[in-house]
Design an enzyme around this catalytic site. Structure first.
Site, PDB file in Angstrom:
ATOM      1  N   ASP A   1      36.130  42.896  38.245  1.00  0.00           N
ATOM      2  CA  ASP A   1      36.051  42.144  39.503  1.00  0.00           C
ATOM      3  C   ASP A   1      36.706  42.924  40.632  1.00  0.00           C
ATOM      4  O   ASP A   1      37.368  43.940  40.404  1.00  0.00           O
ATOM      5  CB  ASP A   1      36.708  40.759  39.340  1.00  0.00           C
TER       6      ASP A   1
ATOM      7  N   ASN B   1      44.965  29.301  34.148  1.00  0.00           N
ATOM      8  CA  ASN B   1      43.955  28.236  34.155  1.00  0.00           C
ATOM      9  C   ASN B   1      42.789  28.545  33.209  1.00  0.00           C
ATOM     10  O   ASN B   1      41.769  27.865  33.240  1.00  0.00           O
ATOM     11  CB  ASN B   1      43.445  28.002  35.581  1.00  0.00           C
TER      12      ASN B   1
ATOM     13  N   HIS C   1      40.949  31.318  33.237  1.00  0.00           N
ATOM     14  CA  HIS C   1      39.864  32.156  33.758  1.00  0.00           C
ATOM     15  C   HIS C   1      39.811  33.498  33.034  1.00  0.00           C
ATOM     16  O   HIS C   1      40.814  33.981  32.518  1.00  0.00           O
ATOM     17  CB  HIS C   1      39.938  32.306  35.289  1.00  0.00           C
TER      18      HIS C   1
ATOM     19  N   GLU D   1      36.356  31.174  37.365  1.00  0.00           N
ATOM     20  CA  GLU D   1      37.331  30.097  37.490  1.00  0.00           C
ATOM     21  C   GLU D   1      36.805  28.824  36.809  1.00  0.00           C
ATOM     22  O   GLU D   1      35.593  28.681  36.605  1.00  0.00           O
ATOM     23  CB  GLU D   1      37.576  29.809  38.983  1.00  0.00           C
TER      24      GLU D   1
HETATM   25  P1  PGA Z   1      47.823  38.728  34.881  1.00  0.00           P
HETATM   26  O1  PGA Z   1      46.390  38.156  35.236  1.00  0.00           O
HETATM   27  O2  PGA Z   1      47.610  39.794  33.862  1.00  0.00           O
HETATM   28  O3  PGA Z   1      48.339  39.282  36.170  1.00  0.00           O
HETATM   29  O4  PGA Z   1      48.619  37.577  34.358  1.00  0.00           O
HETATM   30  C1  PGA Z   1      45.497  37.885  34.218  1.00  0.00           C
HETATM   31  C2  PGA Z   1      44.247  37.280  34.788  1.00  0.00           C
HETATM   32  O5  PGA Z   1      44.329  36.588  35.825  1.00  0.00           O
HETATM   33  O6  PGA Z   1      43.173  37.471  34.200  1.00  0.00           O
END
Ligand code: PGA
Length: 253
Positions: free
Chosen positions: A67, A136, A138, A143
């Site tokens: 992304d 959450n 994702h 999302e």
């Molecule tokens: P993080 O993010 O590794 O910074 O916790 C993971 C994600 O949002 O996929």
């Protein structure tokens, strides 16, 4: 689904690096899907170490990142392009022309999403997709929603994601509100998936990967349908899986 529960983040990073290195050793021309965020940083450090030791050669691989934030140029210090360049690509011998990202700046979102999807297909499909997981649930920037978005698409970031990522920007108001992300179908097309999670704030999201219930409101739950997923998580992130009695899934190192 293979599950490795590690003692701590350092061990998680080493185990994940072993999985990625083995993929590249097995197939020097592998197509690797990379992820950004705090979690894979240790993995990338370990991979740089392996490269410096002559254990992994990145010269044949092709990369596709999951992304990119909308509105940030590649040079912006918080763009995912910049993140990957700083944390891995500039420190190993990956070929610049084989690095792919969704664009952050564009005029026609649908056209760039279609093009990214076509590039992945033309390259032969992703051999190993690295994933983090949001609190959450994702994956990429897919999302929680009422339905899954299948292919690469423009997405409004969830408030929880904006808050979680504010730590990288200094100020929540600086976090972009939109991103382009591979879809759930793009991720599920990968031949194998490596998901990393560290810390107790990920435990709830991780437990949904073992729920037996696929729910677009917890996008990572779809991974239960993939035939070749490896989870490398530390014991804090594994807390709720074990409580739910899924310890029979455990594979020791
Ligand atoms: P993080 O993010 O590794 O910074 O916790 C993971 C994600 O949002 O996929």
């Amino acid at each position: 689904m293979q599950l490795y529960v590690t003692e701590d983040y350092r061990e998680l990073s080493k185990k994940a690096a072993q999985v990625v290195a083995e993929q590249i050793q097995k197939k020097p021309g592998a197509i690797i899907g990379f992820a950004t965020g705090g979690t894979p940083m240790g993995l990338y450090e370990e991979l740089i170490g392996k490269y410096n030791q002559g254990e992994v050669d990145f010269s044949g691989i092709t990369t596709f990142n999951l992304d990119e934030y909308v509105g940030l140029t590649r040079e912006h210090p918080q763009s995912y392009y910049h993140f990957m360049w700083e944390n891995l690509f500039s420190k190993v011998n990956v070929k610049k022309e084989r690095i792919h990202f969704p664009p952050g700046i564009f005029t026609d979102a649908q056209a760039v999403c279609r093009q990214y999807e076509a590039q992945m297909d033309e390259a032969g499909g992703i051999d190993l997709q690295i994933l983090g997981i949001g609190t959450n649930g994702h994956i990429g920037f897919n999302e929680p929603a009422d339905t899954f978005e299948i292919s690469t698409h423009l997405v409004d970031l969830a408030e929880e994601t904006i808050e979680a990522n504010a730590r990288f920007f200094g100020d929540k108001t600086e976090v972009p509100r939109k991103a382009i992300t591979m879809g759930v179908g793009s991720i599920m097309k990968a031949k194998s998936i490596l998901l990393l999670a560290s810390g107790k704030n990920k435990a709830e999201a991780v437990s949904h990967i073992y729920s037996g219930f696929v729910d677009p409101r917890v996008p990572a739950s779809v991974l239960q349908l993939h035939p070749h997923v490896t989870l490398v998580i530390d014991k804090e992130a594994a807390q709720l899986i074990e409580e739910k009695g899924a310890s029979t899934w455990l594979h020791s190192q």
